[in-house]
Motif scaffolding. Sequence first.
Motif, PDB file in Angstrom:
ATOM      1  N   ASP A 225      41.688  33.458  43.320  1.00 25.24           N
ATOM      2  CA  ASP A 225      40.406  33.183  43.964  1.00 25.24           C
ATOM      3  C   ASP A 225      39.984  34.323  44.885  1.00 25.24           C
ATOM      4  O   ASP A 225      38.792  34.596  45.030  1.00 25.24           O
ATOM      5  CB  ASP A 225      40.478  31.873  44.753  1.00 25.24           C
ATOM      6  CG  ASP A 225      39.098  31.333  45.086  1.00 25.24           C
ATOM      7  OD1 ASP A 225      38.334  31.048  44.144  1.00 25.24           O
ATOM      8  OD2 ASP A 225      38.768  31.216  46.280  1.00 25.24           O
ATOM      9  N   TYR A 228      38.626  36.704  42.332  1.00 28.07           N
ATOM     10  CA  TYR A 228      37.396  36.187  41.724  1.00 28.07           C
ATOM     11  C   TYR A 228      36.198  36.368  42.653  1.00 28.07           C
ATOM     12  O   TYR A 228      35.111  36.805  42.228  1.00 28.07           O
ATOM     13  CB  TYR A 228      37.595  34.707  41.381  1.00 28.07           C
ATOM     14  CG  TYR A 228      36.332  33.987  40.985  1.00 28.07           C
ATOM     15  CD1 TYR A 228      35.819  34.105  39.696  1.00 28.07           C
ATOM     16  CD2 TYR A 228      35.638  33.194  41.906  1.00 28.07           C
ATOM     17  CE1 TYR A 228      34.649  33.439  39.329  1.00 28.07           C
ATOM     18  CE2 TYR A 228      34.476  32.541  41.553  1.00 28.07           C
ATOM     19  CZ  TYR A 228      33.984  32.664  40.265  1.00 28.07           C
ATOM     20  OH  TYR A 228      32.823  32.022  39.922  1.00 28.07           O
ATOM     21  N   ARG A 229      36.373  36.064  43.927  1.00 32.16           N
ATOM     22  CA  ARG A 229      35.243  36.076  44.855  1.00 32.16           C
ATOM     23  C   ARG A 229      34.841  37.469  45.321  1.00 32.16           C
ATOM     24  O   ARG A 229      33.899  37.602  46.105  1.00 32.16           O
ATOM     25  CB  ARG A 229      35.531  35.161  46.053  1.00 32.16           C
ATOM     26  CG  ARG A 229      35.595  33.706  45.640  1.00 32.16           C
ATOM     27  CD  ARG A 229      35.745  32.745  46.785  1.00 32.16           C
ATOM     28  NE  ARG A 229      36.055  31.425  46.287  1.00 32.16           N
ATOM     29  CZ  ARG A 229      35.132  30.546  45.861  1.00 32.16           C
ATOM     30  NH1 ARG A 229      33.858  30.876  45.890  1.00 32.16           N
ATOM     31  NH2 ARG A 229      35.500  29.368  45.396  1.00 32.16           N
ATOM     32  N   ASN A 256      26.097  34.826  34.801  1.00 31.56           N
ATOM     33  CA  ASN A 256      27.200  33.928  35.105  1.00 31.56           C
ATOM     34  C   ASN A 256      26.788  32.464  34.928  1.00 31.56           C
ATOM     35  O   ASN A 256      27.440  31.698  34.222  1.00 31.56           O
ATOM     36  CB  ASN A 256      27.689  34.182  36.534  1.00 31.56           C
ATOM     37  CG  ASN A 256      28.780  33.221  36.979  1.00 31.56           C
ATOM     38  OD1 ASN A 256      28.498  32.256  37.682  1.00 31.56           O
ATOM     39  ND2 ASN A 256      30.009  33.486  36.588  1.00 31.56           N
ATOM     40  N   VAL A 287      39.756  37.224  33.793  1.00 25.45           N
ATOM     41  CA  VAL A 287      39.179  37.623  35.085  1.00 25.45           C
ATOM     42  C   VAL A 287      39.672  39.022  35.464  1.00 25.45           C
ATOM     43  O   VAL A 287      38.895  39.887  35.873  1.00 25.45           O
ATOM     44  CB  VAL A 287      39.534  36.601  36.181  1.00 25.45           C
ATOM     45  CG1 VAL A 287      39.144  37.137  37.563  1.00 25.45           C
ATOM     46  CG2 VAL A 287      38.838  35.277  35.911  1.00 25.45           C
ATOM     47  N   THR A 311      33.133  35.382  33.701  1.00 21.40           N
ATOM     48  CA  THR A 311      32.622  34.040  33.458  1.00 21.40           C
ATOM     49  C   THR A 311      33.417  33.323  32.381  1.00 21.40           C
ATOM     50  O   THR A 311      33.715  32.121  32.501  1.00 21.40           O
ATOM     51  CB  THR A 311      31.140  34.106  33.068  1.00 21.40           C
ATOM     52  OG1 THR A 311      30.411  34.836  34.065  1.00 21.40           O
ATOM     53  CG2 THR A 311      30.545  32.715  32.947  1.00 21.40           C
ATOM     54  N   GLU A 314      36.505  32.201  33.988  1.00 23.62           N
ATOM     55  CA  GLU A 314      36.222  31.071  34.873  1.00 23.62           C
ATOM     56  C   GLU A 314      36.103  29.775  34.081  1.00 23.62           C
ATOM     57  O   GLU A 314      36.626  28.727  34.483  1.00 23.62           O
ATOM     58  CB  GLU A 314      34.916  31.358  35.622  1.00 23.62           C
ATOM     59  CG  GLU A 314      34.410  30.247  36.486  1.00 23.62           C
ATOM     60  CD  GLU A 314      33.077  30.589  37.138  1.00 23.62           C
ATOM     61  OE1 GLU A 314      32.524  29.712  37.821  1.00 23.62           O
ATOM     62  OE2 GLU A 314      32.580  31.725  36.954  1.00 23.62           O
ATOM     63  N   LYS A 318      39.017  27.191  35.420  1.00 28.13           N
ATOM     64  CA  LYS A 318      38.655  26.301  36.531  1.00 28.13           C
ATOM     65  C   LYS A 318      38.690  24.830  36.136  1.00 28.13           C
ATOM     66  O   LYS A 318      39.345  24.010  36.794  1.00 28.13           O
ATOM     67  CB  LYS A 318      37.291  26.698  37.095  1.00 28.13           C
ATOM     68  CG  LYS A 318      37.326  28.001  37.882  1.00 28.13           C
ATOM     69  CD  LYS A 318      36.176  28.124  38.834  1.00 28.13           C
ATOM     70  CE  LYS A 318      36.366  29.334  39.745  1.00 28.13           C
ATOM     71  NZ  LYS A 318      35.298  29.441  40.762  1.00 28.13           N
ATOM     72  N   SER A 345      41.559  26.686  45.664  1.00 32.69           N
ATOM     73  CA  SER A 345      40.510  27.225  44.799  1.00 32.69           C
ATOM     74  C   SER A 345      39.308  27.753  45.571  1.00 32.69           C
ATOM     75  O   SER A 345      38.425  28.384  44.980  1.00 32.69           O
ATOM     76  CB  SER A 345      40.042  26.153  43.805  1.00 32.69           C
ATOM     77  OG  SER A 345      39.289  25.147  44.445  1.00 32.69           O
TER      78      SER A 345
END
Length: 417
Positions: A225, A228-229, A256, A287, A311, A314, A318, A345
Motif C-alpha cells: 500500500d 501503491y499510493r 484507473n 503493481v 490498475t 489492484e 484488493k 490496506s
Amino acid sequence: MQGFKDVPRTVWLLAAGVFVNAVVSCTFVFVFVWLTGPRGLGAAQAGLAVGIGGVGLVAGNFTGGWYGDRFGHRRVLLAASTLGGVVLMALPALSTALLYGALPAAQYAAGVVRAANSALVAVTVPDGSRRQAFAVTRCLSNGGFTLGTPLGALVATGFSYDWLFVAEGLGTLFLALWTARVVPPRAATAPSAAPDGGLGRGGLWRELRARPAVLVLLGAIAVADIVYRQHYTTFPVSLAEHGLDTRAYGFLIAINGGVILLLEIPAALALRRRSPLHLVGTGLVLVGGGYAVLMLGVGAASAVAMMVLLTLGEILYKTTATAYVADESPEHAVGRFQSLYAGVSVSGVVLAGPLGGALYVTAPGLLWPLCAVLAAGAGGAVLWAGRPAGRPAGRHEGRHAVRPAHETGSHPRAVAG
C-alpha cells in the motif's frame, strides 16, 4: 451473471447506498486546496492537518471491526456514519484551531464506516461468494468516486468548497438511513458480550498465528500500500517535472477508474475458482511492474502503461485479499479480521507521502526501482504462502478456490448488528 446469484439482495442494496455516498465523498481530494486557499493556512499547517486526518482514518479502520464484533456491525455503521456526517457538515463553520480536532474525527468515523461495511458484507455473504460480493461493492464505490470527483471540482470552483463538505455530510447521513432500511436489524448470532469478544486466552494473536498465510498477506499488503499510493503522492510531482500537467494526471486517474468499472466484476466472476493467494500475489507483482515501467523514463506512454498495470494489479489483489481474510476469519471475530485488513490496506495514507517524498528529494532515481522491488517482493511472499506443497495456507483456501458456495451447500449468515 450466473456467478453472482449467491450475492444476497442485501449486499446489492448496501452497495447502491455506498455508490450514492461515494458520488459526494470527494472532499479528501480537495481538502488541502481548501485549507491553503479559502481557509488561508500555510502549506505546513495544511499538511499537518491532513496528516492528522490520515492518522484518524487508519485508526478508524483498525478499530471499527472491534466495535462491530462487540456491539454489532450494523449498529456501529449507523453510529459512525451519523457522527461523521454531522462533523463533515460542521467543518466549514469551525475555527482553524477546531479543525485540527474535527478533521481527524471525521476521518476516524469514515474509517470505522469502511471497516463496518466490509464486515457487514462478510457476515452476509456465504463462503465462496465473497469475492463477487466485494467486487460489487468496490466497483460501485469506485464508480461513484469517478463520477463525483469532476462534479466536486465544478461545485468547488463554481460555488464554494464549503458545499463539498455539506454534500458529503448529507451523503454520509443518507448512508446511515439507507443502511438502517436495507440491512436487517437482527442477527442470528448476537455479538459477543465477552470483553475479549469471545476470542479466549491469547486473543486475536492466537487466531492469527493459527493462520500464517493471513499474517503473510497482511504484511505484504502493508508494504504494497505504501508503494501503491505513490501514484497519489510522488507520481504527479514526477509527471509535472517531466512536462505533464494536472490535466494529464487527471486523465491517468480516469484510466484507473474506467478500467476498474469495466473489469472489476467480470474479473471476479471469471477468476472466482482460482487460488486467492495466487491472484493476490500476481496482482502485487503487476503493481511492481507498473512502477518498473517508469524506470524506462517518465512520459505519456510510460505513464499510461504504468497506470494500466497498476490498475490490473489492484483489481486482482484488493477484492481477492479482502474476501480471503473474511473467509479465514473465525465467525466470532469477522470484524476484527476485516479491521486488520482495512487498516493495513490504508496504511499508505499516512506513510506513502512522507517516505516517498523523502526518497524523491534525496535520491529520485531510486524511487521507482525501489517501488518495483518492494511490490514484487510482497507479491512473491504471498505466492510463496500459497505454494501447492506444504504451504501455510488457511483453512478454506483450497475449497474456496475450487467450488462456489452454491456447490458447497453454504448459506448466508445473518447480518450482525
